[in-house]
Design a protein around this motif. Structure first.
Motif, PDB file in Angstrom:
ATOM      1  N   ILE A 351       0.662  -1.177  -0.007  1.00 34.74           N
ATOM      2  CA  ILE A 351       0.029  -0.156   0.138  1.00 34.74           C
ATOM      3  C   ILE A 351       0.946   1.305  -0.001  1.00 34.74           C
ATOM      4  O   ILE A 351       1.667   1.552   1.006  1.00 34.74           O
ATOM      5  N   ASP A 352       0.847   2.084  -1.291  1.00 37.47           N
ATOM      6  CA  ASP A 352       1.719   3.079  -1.227  1.00 37.47           C
ATOM      7  C   ASP A 352       1.521   4.185  -0.258  1.00 37.47           C
ATOM      8  O   ASP A 352       0.368   4.456  -0.139  1.00 37.47           O
ATOM      9  N   ALA A 353       2.498   4.632   0.543  1.00 32.50           N
ATOM     10  CA  ALA A 353       2.022   5.570   1.746  1.00 32.50           C
ATOM     11  C   ALA A 353       1.817   6.737   1.090  1.00 32.50           C
ATOM     12  O   ALA A 353       0.992   7.478   1.949  1.00 32.50           O
ATOM     13  N   GLN A 354       2.228   7.052   0.126  1.00 33.63           N
ATOM     14  CA  GLN A 354       1.677   8.686  -0.361  1.00 33.63           C
ATOM     15  C   GLN A 354       0.259   8.421  -1.281  1.00 33.63           C
ATOM     16  O   GLN A 354      -0.480   9.439  -0.744  1.00 33.63           O
ATOM     17  N   THR A 355       0.013   7.451  -1.801  1.00 37.50           N
ATOM     18  CA  THR A 355      -1.199   7.462  -2.639  1.00 37.50           C
ATOM     19  C   THR A 355      -2.253   6.800  -1.941  1.00 37.50           C
ATOM     20  O   THR A 355      -3.450   6.795  -2.372  1.00 37.50           O
ATOM     21  N   ARG A 356      -2.035   5.863  -0.975  1.00 38.18           N
ATOM     22  CA  ARG A 356      -2.780   4.909  -0.317  1.00 38.18           C
ATOM     23  C   ARG A 356      -3.325   3.846  -1.302  1.00 38.18           C
ATOM     24  O   ARG A 356      -4.497   3.354  -1.200  1.00 38.18           O
ATOM     25  N   ASP A 357      -2.812   3.951  -2.351  1.00 42.52           N
ATOM     26  CA  ASP A 357      -3.224   2.972  -3.524  1.00 42.52           C
ATOM     27  C   ASP A 357      -2.285   1.750  -3.685  1.00 42.52           C
ATOM     28  O   ASP A 357      -1.114   1.577  -3.018  1.00 42.52           O
ATOM     29  N   ILE A 358      -2.722   0.947  -4.257  1.00 41.88           N
ATOM     30  CA  ILE A 358      -2.091  -0.553  -4.221  1.00 41.88           C
ATOM     31  C   ILE A 358      -0.968  -0.702  -5.230  1.00 41.88           C
ATOM     32  O   ILE A 358      -1.158  -0.340  -6.397  1.00 41.88           O
ATOM     33  N   VAL A 359       0.352  -1.215  -5.004  1.00 42.52           N
ATOM     34  CA  VAL A 359       1.336  -1.391  -5.980  1.00 42.52           C
ATOM     35  C   VAL A 359       1.523  -3.035  -6.124  1.00 42.52           C
ATOM     36  O   VAL A 359       1.315  -3.836  -5.053  1.00 42.52           O
ATOM     37  N   GLN A 360       1.475  -3.673  -7.210  1.00 40.79           N
ATOM     38  CA  GLN A 360       1.232  -4.983  -7.522  1.00 40.79           C
ATOM     39  C   GLN A 360       1.734  -5.359  -8.637  1.00 40.79           C
ATOM     40  O   GLN A 360       2.120  -4.592  -9.861  1.00 40.79           O
ATOM     41  N   ASP A 361       2.109  -6.938  -8.836  1.00 43.76           N
ATOM     42  CA  ASP A 361       2.525  -7.381 -10.092  1.00 43.76           C
ATOM     43  C   ASP A 361       1.279  -7.424 -11.032  1.00 43.76           C
ATOM     44  O   ASP A 361       0.241  -7.785 -10.667  1.00 43.76           O
ATOM     45  N   VAL A 362       1.638  -7.151 -12.548  1.00 46.81           N
ATOM     46  CA  VAL A 362       0.548  -7.282 -13.263  1.00 46.81           C
ATOM     47  C   VAL A 362       1.038  -8.350 -14.468  1.00 46.81           C
ATOM     48  O   VAL A 362       2.105  -8.551 -14.812  1.00 46.81           O
ATOM     49  N   TYR A 363       0.170  -9.379 -14.369  1.00 42.51           N
ATOM     50  CA  TYR A 363       0.490 -10.470 -15.220  1.00 42.51           C
ATOM     51  C   TYR A 363      -0.325 -10.626 -16.841  1.00 42.51           C
ATOM     52  O   TYR A 363      -1.507  -9.965 -16.631  1.00 42.51           O
ATOM     53  N   ILE A 364       0.481 -11.178 -17.615  1.00 36.38           N
ATOM     54  CA  ILE A 364      -0.195 -11.281 -18.952  1.00 36.38           C
ATOM     55  C   ILE A 364      -0.583 -12.679 -18.975  1.00 36.38           C
ATOM     56  O   ILE A 364       0.300 -13.727 -18.500  1.00 36.38           O
ATOM     57  N   ARG A 365      -1.775 -13.046 -19.486  1.00 37.72           N
ATOM     58  CA  ARG A 365      -2.109 -14.386 -19.285  1.00 37.72           C
ATOM     59  C   ARG A 365      -2.975 -14.966 -20.564  1.00 37.72           C
ATOM     60  O   ARG A 365      -3.558 -14.033 -21.136  1.00 37.72           O
ATOM     61  N   LYS A 366      -3.132 -16.015 -20.763  1.00 37.71           N
ATOM     62  CA  LYS A 366      -3.805 -16.706 -21.944  1.00 37.71           C
ATOM     63  C   LYS A 366      -4.908 -17.722 -21.331  1.00 37.71           C
ATOM     64  O   LYS A 366      -4.815 -18.496 -20.365  1.00 37.71           O
ATOM     65  N   VAL A 367      -6.072 -17.531 -21.799  1.00 31.57           N
ATOM     66  CA  VAL A 367      -6.963 -18.398 -21.335  1.00 31.57           C
ATOM     67  C   VAL A 367      -6.719 -19.832 -22.103  1.00 31.57           C
ATOM     68  O   VAL A 367      -6.719 -20.074 -23.211  1.00 31.57           O
TER      69      VAL A 367
END
Ligand code: VNL
Length: 395
Positions: A351-367
């Motif tokens: 949880i970014d202390a400045q923005t209070r928003d989440i920082v996380q990994d983003v995945y590329i996926r295939k069904v």
């Protein structure tokens, strides 16, 4: 602000010292109340169902008290209607005196509640709604879900690098859709692509047919789609019925469209769809395997990205309450939420202390249909962008 926080911390420790054995809050202390507001009925009911199941699983696994303080979770249904969300939030704050507000299935519902969080100094944990600007509506908002800019940029980059030259964008006509459209486009242009059409469909009861006809007429290399969780199955059905899956127009999307909640019902028309998101039930970590198994045993359905945000929202609240040694208090809880880092079933989150928003990994996926997982459809991750901050907040 700093002064007030310091005073608050002081007041908190005075309470601790006054109690025997430094036990901050024993069984006689008032329960700590978490007031969830979720769409349990209506068009976005699956979001409420997922988050409720996850929050209950968290409590079953981690107990119903923190630092000696009993936790009371309340869940109320707003049916996805902002006036109802606002009324429930008011009742929660005034009558129930909740310590934390949580949930918010759609962007307008989070916007409607933000002023109440600010006025009452109540932390508001957003476990679903994903328009970037939500966290800017109140300094008391913290988010454990994601933002549309965060997940749209990765798929734009992937498309640009994989021979896709022309794209038509197709989004739900409100906050998150407009974020997706804008951030997809700017990244895709940077990667040498062209957006040849921008289509928006209404949020409520959309009929996708006329918009899909437009896509067919424009004949792009690919159509990029964002629709909120719960609409993917209807969209994919019409996509197949109109023969678009066989038209040579590729479908690329954010993971909301091929959501784990609906993926098996969508069926073969989803096979091969490349999309980007922060959570797949097939994420191959040990923690996620345990999470999915426990969730499915308790709920009889597969967790989706809403579930994991609800689970992590509870984790965040438990950690914050533990940091205050059970004392709570709006400003102290908020301070304890900022900067938290922990492992989630999706991977590590901050949880970014400045923005209070989440920082996380983003995945590329295939069904894909996964033989080793009961021959069911899953989003199989094949690439990752680590620790992605909301691009709308990177200045
Ligand atoms: C929102 C964004 C809602 C993404 C969603 O599903 C979603 C929102 C209900 O911000 O309204 O998948």
């Amino acid at each position: 602000m700093e002064r007030r926080q310091a005073l608050h911390a002081l007041a908190g420790s005075a309470v601790v010292a006054a109690l025997p054995f430094g036990r901050a809050h024993g069984a006689d202390a008032a329960p700590f109340k978490i007031g969830f507001i979720l769409p349990m009925t209506g068009q976005s009911a699956s979001t409420g169902k997922q988050i409720e199941a996850a929050a209950k699983l968290w409590m079953a696994q981690n107990g119903s008290s923190v630092a000696g303080r009993k936790i009371e979770m309340i869940i109320k249904d707003d049916a996805g209607v902002a006036d109802t969300t606002r009324r429930i939030a008011q009742e929660y704050v005034v009558n129930d005196k909740v310590d934390v507000l949580a949930g918010f299935g759609l962007t307008p519902l989070a916007f409607a509640t933000a002023p109440i969080a600010t006025q009452s100094k109540t932390p508001m944990v957003v476990t679903a709604a994903a328009t970037s600007a939500i966290t800017e509506q109140s300094p008391y908002i913290v988010r454990t879900s994601f933002t549309l800019p965060q997940v749209s940029v990765s798929i734009a980059e992937w498309a640009g690098k994989h021979g896709i030259k022309n794209v038509v964008t197709f989004v739900a006509d409100y906050g998150p859709g407009i974020d997706a459209e804008k951030f997809f486009k700017s990244q895709f242009l940077l990667n040498g692509g062209k957006v040849t059409g921008e289509i928006r469909s209404p949020l409520r009861s959309p009929d996708f047919a006329p918009f899909l006809q437009k896509v067919a007429d424009l004949k792009p290399d690919a159509v990029f789609v964002f629709l909120p969780s719960g609409q993917g199955a209807a969209f994919m059905k019409q996509f197949g019925e109109r023969g678009l899956d066989k038209s040579g127009i590729k479908l690329i999307a954010t993971g909301d469209v091929v959501d784990d909640d609906q993926l098996n019902d969508i069926g073969d028309v989803a096979l091969g769809v490349v999309n980007s998101h922060h959570y797949s039930a097939a994420h191959p970590s040990a923690m996620n395997k345990k999470f999915v198994a426990a969730f499915e045993a308790a709920s009889k359905f597969r967790p989706n990205f809403m579930a994991v945000a609800g689970y992590d929202g509870m984790h965040l609240i438990y950690n914050a309450l533990a940091t205050t040694k059970g004392a709570g208090g709006g400003d102290a809880l908020l301070a304890a939420m900022k900067g938290q880092i922990f492992e989630s079933p999706r991977g590590q989150i901050l949880i970014d202390a400045q923005t209070r928003d989440i920082v996380q990994d983003v995945y590329i996926r295939k069904v894909e249909r996964v033989a080793a997982m009961g021959n069911q459809l899953y989003n199989v991750e094949f690439d990752v962008q680590k620790a992605v901050k909301d691009p709308a907040k990177v200045k």
